[in-house]
Motif scaffolding. Sequence first.
Motif, PDB file in Angstrom:
ATOM      1  N   TRP A 126     -17.543  12.979  21.252  1.00 33.26           N
ATOM      2  CA  TRP A 126     -17.548  11.480  21.552  1.00 33.26           C
ATOM      3  C   TRP A 126     -18.084  12.061  23.359  1.00 33.26           C
ATOM      4  O   TRP A 126     -19.011  11.613  23.653  1.00 33.26           O
ATOM      5  CB  TRP A 126     -15.813  11.553  21.471  1.00 33.26           C
ATOM      6  CG  TRP A 126     -15.581  10.939  23.307  1.00 33.26           C
ATOM      7  CD1 TRP A 126     -16.458   9.330  22.741  1.00 33.26           C
ATOM      8  CD2 TRP A 126     -14.171  10.604  23.835  1.00 33.26           C
ATOM      9  NE1 TRP A 126     -15.764   8.912  24.571  1.00 33.26           N
ATOM     10  CE2 TRP A 126     -14.471   9.380  24.720  1.00 33.26           C
ATOM     11  CE3 TRP A 126     -13.183  11.641  24.074  1.00 33.26           C
ATOM     12  CZ2 TRP A 126     -13.953   9.681  26.132  1.00 33.26           C
ATOM     13  CZ3 TRP A 126     -12.513  11.819  24.917  1.00 33.26           C
ATOM     14  CH2 TRP A 126     -12.652   9.870  26.006  1.00 33.26           C
ATOM     15  N   PHE A 179     -15.355  15.618   4.607  1.00 30.22           N
ATOM     16  CA  PHE A 179     -13.622  16.090   5.426  1.00 30.22           C
ATOM     17  C   PHE A 179     -13.244  16.191   3.613  1.00 30.22           C
ATOM     18  O   PHE A 179     -11.871  17.197   4.410  1.00 30.22           O
ATOM     19  CB  PHE A 179     -13.104  14.544   5.281  1.00 30.22           C
ATOM     20  CG  PHE A 179     -13.437  13.932   6.200  1.00 30.22           C
ATOM     21  CD1 PHE A 179     -13.396  14.534   7.809  1.00 30.22           C
ATOM     22  CD2 PHE A 179     -14.202  12.581   6.036  1.00 30.22           C
ATOM     23  CE1 PHE A 179     -14.193  13.559   8.919  1.00 30.22           C
ATOM     24  CE2 PHE A 179     -15.011  12.106   6.945  1.00 30.22           C
ATOM     25  CZ  PHE A 179     -14.334  12.127   8.261  1.00 30.22           C
ATOM     26  N   LEU A 238     -10.739  16.394  13.745  1.00 32.54           N
ATOM     27  CA  LEU A 238     -10.845  15.618  14.126  1.00 32.54           C
ATOM     28  C   LEU A 238     -11.178  15.977  15.872  1.00 32.54           C
ATOM     29  O   LEU A 238     -11.886  15.156  16.567  1.00 32.54           O
ATOM     30  CB  LEU A 238      -9.152  14.954  14.550  1.00 32.54           C
ATOM     31  CG  LEU A 238      -8.979  13.775  15.092  1.00 32.54           C
ATOM     32  CD1 LEU A 238      -9.190  11.976  14.751  1.00 32.54           C
ATOM     33  CD2 LEU A 238      -7.649  14.128  15.850  1.00 32.54           C
ATOM     34  N   GLN A 247     -22.812  15.213  14.048  1.00 31.54           N
ATOM     35  CA  GLN A 247     -22.193  15.737  14.709  1.00 31.54           C
ATOM     36  C   GLN A 247     -23.768  15.952  15.391  1.00 31.54           C
ATOM     37  O   GLN A 247     -23.910  16.547  16.458  1.00 31.54           O
ATOM     38  CB  GLN A 247     -21.255  17.011  15.036  1.00 31.54           C
ATOM     39  CG  GLN A 247     -20.915  17.015  16.348  1.00 31.54           C
ATOM     40  CD  GLN A 247     -19.521  18.074  16.302  1.00 31.54           C
ATOM     41  OE1 GLN A 247     -18.304  18.011  15.198  1.00 31.54           O
ATOM     42  NE2 GLN A 247     -19.194  19.151  16.913  1.00 31.54           N
ATOM     43  N   MET A 269     -14.810  15.260  16.337  1.00 30.14           N
ATOM     44  CA  MET A 269     -15.364  14.204  15.926  1.00 30.14           C
ATOM     45  C   MET A 269     -15.096  13.535  17.008  1.00 30.14           C
ATOM     46  O   MET A 269     -15.626  12.880  18.154  1.00 30.14           O
ATOM     47  CB  MET A 269     -14.963  13.267  14.956  1.00 30.14           C
ATOM     48  CG  MET A 269     -15.546  13.857  13.818  1.00 30.14           C
ATOM     49  SD  MET A 269     -14.079  13.223  12.317  1.00 30.14           S
ATOM     50  CE  MET A 269     -13.635  11.549  12.793  1.00 30.14           C
ATOM     51  N   VAL A 270     -14.007  14.053  16.960  1.00 29.14           N
ATOM     52  CA  VAL A 270     -13.429  12.920  19.155  1.00 29.14           C
ATOM     53  C   VAL A 270     -12.927  13.539  20.068  1.00 29.14           C
ATOM     54  O   VAL A 270     -13.932  13.210  21.014  1.00 29.14           O
ATOM     55  CB  VAL A 270     -11.774  12.466  18.975  1.00 29.14           C
ATOM     56  CG1 VAL A 270     -10.941  11.527  19.654  1.00 29.14           C
ATOM     57  CG2 VAL A 270     -11.801  11.578  17.750  1.00 29.14           C
ATOM     58  N   THR A 279     -17.762   6.296  19.070  1.00 33.10           N
ATOM     59  CA  THR A 279     -18.698   7.177  18.563  1.00 33.10           C
ATOM     60  C   THR A 279     -17.910   8.019  17.562  1.00 33.10           C
ATOM     61  O   THR A 279     -18.392   8.755  17.289  1.00 33.10           O
ATOM     62  CB  THR A 279     -19.273   8.020  19.746  1.00 33.10           C
ATOM     63  OG1 THR A 279     -18.012   8.188  21.400  1.00 33.10           O
ATOM     64  CG2 THR A 279     -19.649   7.005  20.406  1.00 33.10           C
ATOM     65  N   GLY A 280     -15.947   8.347  17.536  1.00 36.12           N
ATOM     66  CA  GLY A 280     -16.010   9.653  17.764  1.00 36.12           C
ATOM     67  C   GLY A 280     -15.130   8.837  16.269  1.00 36.12           C
ATOM     68  O   GLY A 280     -14.434  10.420  15.539  1.00 36.12           O
TER      69      GLY A 280
END
Lengths: 196, 575
Positions: free
Chosen positions: B139, B208, B131, B232, B134-135, A19-20
């Motif tokens: 997540w 990006f 990053l 997102q 996103m992560v 998902t990330g």
Amino acid sequence: MKNILVIALRTTLVTLVLTGLIYPLVVTGAAQALFPAQAQGSLVKDEKGAVVGSELIGQAFVNPGYFQPRPSAAGEGYNATASGGSNLGPTSAKLKERAEADLARLLEENGQDNGPVPAELVTASGSGLDPHLSPRAAYWQVSRVSRARGLARDRVEAVVRDNIEGRELGFLGEAKVNVLALNLALDRQFGRPAAR
Amino acid sequence: MTWNGWLQILVYFGLVLALTKPLGVYLHRVFESGERPLPRLFGPADRLLHRLCGVDPNQEQDWKQYLLSLLVFSLMGTVVSFLILVFQDRLPLNPQGQEGVSWHLAFNTAVSFLTNTNWQSYAGETTMSYLSQMVALAWHNFVSAGAGIGVALALARGLTRRPAPDDPGAKGLGNFWSDLIRSLVYLLLPACTVLALIFVSQGVIQNFAPYLDVATLEGALQPMAMGPVASQEVIKMLGTNGGGFFNANSAHPFENPTAFINLLQMLCIFAIPAALTYAYGRMARDQREGWIIFWSMAVLFLAGTTTAYWAESHANPALSGLAIEQSVGNMEGKEVRFGIAGSALFATVTTDASCGAVNSMHDSFTPLGGLVPLVNIELGEIIFGGVGAGLYGMLVFVLLSVFIAGLMVGRTPEYLGKKIEAREMQMSMIYILIFPLVILIFTAWSSVTEAGVSALANSGPHGFSEILYAYSSAAGNNGSAFAGLSTNTPWWNVTLGLTMVLGRFAMIAPVLAMAGSMRGKRTVPPGPGTFPTNCLLFLGLLVGVILIVGALTFFPVLSLGPVLEAFLAPHNRLF
């Protein structure tokens, strides 16, 4: 317990990667392939091909020959790396002071005979990057713009009218005018305004 | 108020209503049937993920194992996100060279996304690398939504599963890992991928690139933030997370460019919480049980929307003596493209569900307009509520209402044929009391310390409202704010972080304990003394209990903030 720790560790890794990383990369690839212009920010170019802004992001205008947007709380104004509203509450003395200052400036620049100032012109938007005005707030500025450009009032009014976007699907949102698009249309038709 | 504004509100609610059954049936099939939908499309991914994670989907967990799995997974996720944030300057995908985040902001932010709150003490575009967004953040948007659905399912299973005659005292509530994996495979990932592309087609950015420096039409320099926003943005709404890519959240044109996307975003917020009520009806083998819950939520939603729309359609009295044409309503902090109706509706939806995304600045709402989001949160985030969290919160109120009805007629209360006894009521009371306790203690504490009040942007009663809103939002796992408050300080980051943890896990623990104690109970057929929970009378009782509990708890403190301000504003009292 040990079993749960192992599963938790594996699930953490798997969901993080899925998902990330994988998901946003897949979406980016598809978006760049299908809608490259939108994915890059809906940038607007002038007749020479130079980027002059984004059709979605408001920008500041000070020349009296251009229509002006709403007050902005994004940085020093329309800074698209510092989005945000004023967050001033309804009983804030600062809000009233700011509105009074904007009001005085608007009346000085536009003259006293245009009627009361539409609320959008003295209120900051939530993003500080609102690209739109209500049709009323655009019409309110027509006399200043036509005077600065030495044009008849009805010619500028016609450009405003052409740039009014109705409600989406006929009922969603409100009618509006994109300030950058309107000013570009003026330039296309009448040339650039004199520097002040 | 305009007819067109009302039309938008009605169309929106009509679409939510229309989605509830089909999506509810789908969810029920995903989580509760042997035949999952679209096996060719999703079956392989489902099996692959189970294998990669080492999970046996048929292994049932009791409430303690379910809770422990959730806690261990959450703790690991927090540590990973915390480390990514602190060390983001040494990690890739950081074209702006954003610095590592301070320990207290990293703690607050990691906890905030883990708990599905998405309180943001930072401005995304000036703080976070791509990053990190996103992560470290998105997540959690996925997995915290999946975990919420899991807890709701566990409680629903505890209430509705009947122990087989050969298995008295059965304990299985499902499998946390499997519920999490299936929520991703069958629901969140496919929906987000499709919706993200629709978002991009309307102007939400997805790239990006480093930030742009645009020369405007007048030749001035306009810096412009970029990023992978659409991917997102979708999960932020669909998972009722609410943490914006940019500081201005859904008011930002790159997050929410058109009134159509605005409508879609609001639909994403309510879609899963509304559908879960239908799935619950299926599990209870009586669809009316689900619809009564849906309509109890709908009544409160419509009341809130009406109040907010009415309040925001009024001019700000502070500006009414000036030469300003204010017939449109209170436009401070609102976008022209959404207008008053689109802003007031969004504010209600985002605080009914514990989403917390904003398309207008709640801090600049009129006193009563700003009261609506605050009350929505303080009723416990059960008006559709967060993904999963709304349903389990509402079910706690259902049990409480059944208990109160039982007291009135002097019989042992029962729900879906199972007796409600002392243990369930103890757990309900823990659930209901922790929430105001955390909010009121921290609000009082922050109101009298320098570290607390130095963060205020407004003074007078509105300043107090900023503090109250912050802790309510954190405890309710909402994440919206009266955003003038500058909370990126050790005091605020730590206290809000603790509030979020308590508002999530100290409330999930009693919910799962209740699920465990209800699971093994034998069902008895309804008798003449049974209070039916599938009728309009119960809807009235349930809404009444919610309002009375909420009002008794929060009216005194609300009267110091927005209520006081509402009385002062018409007299032009400024601060």
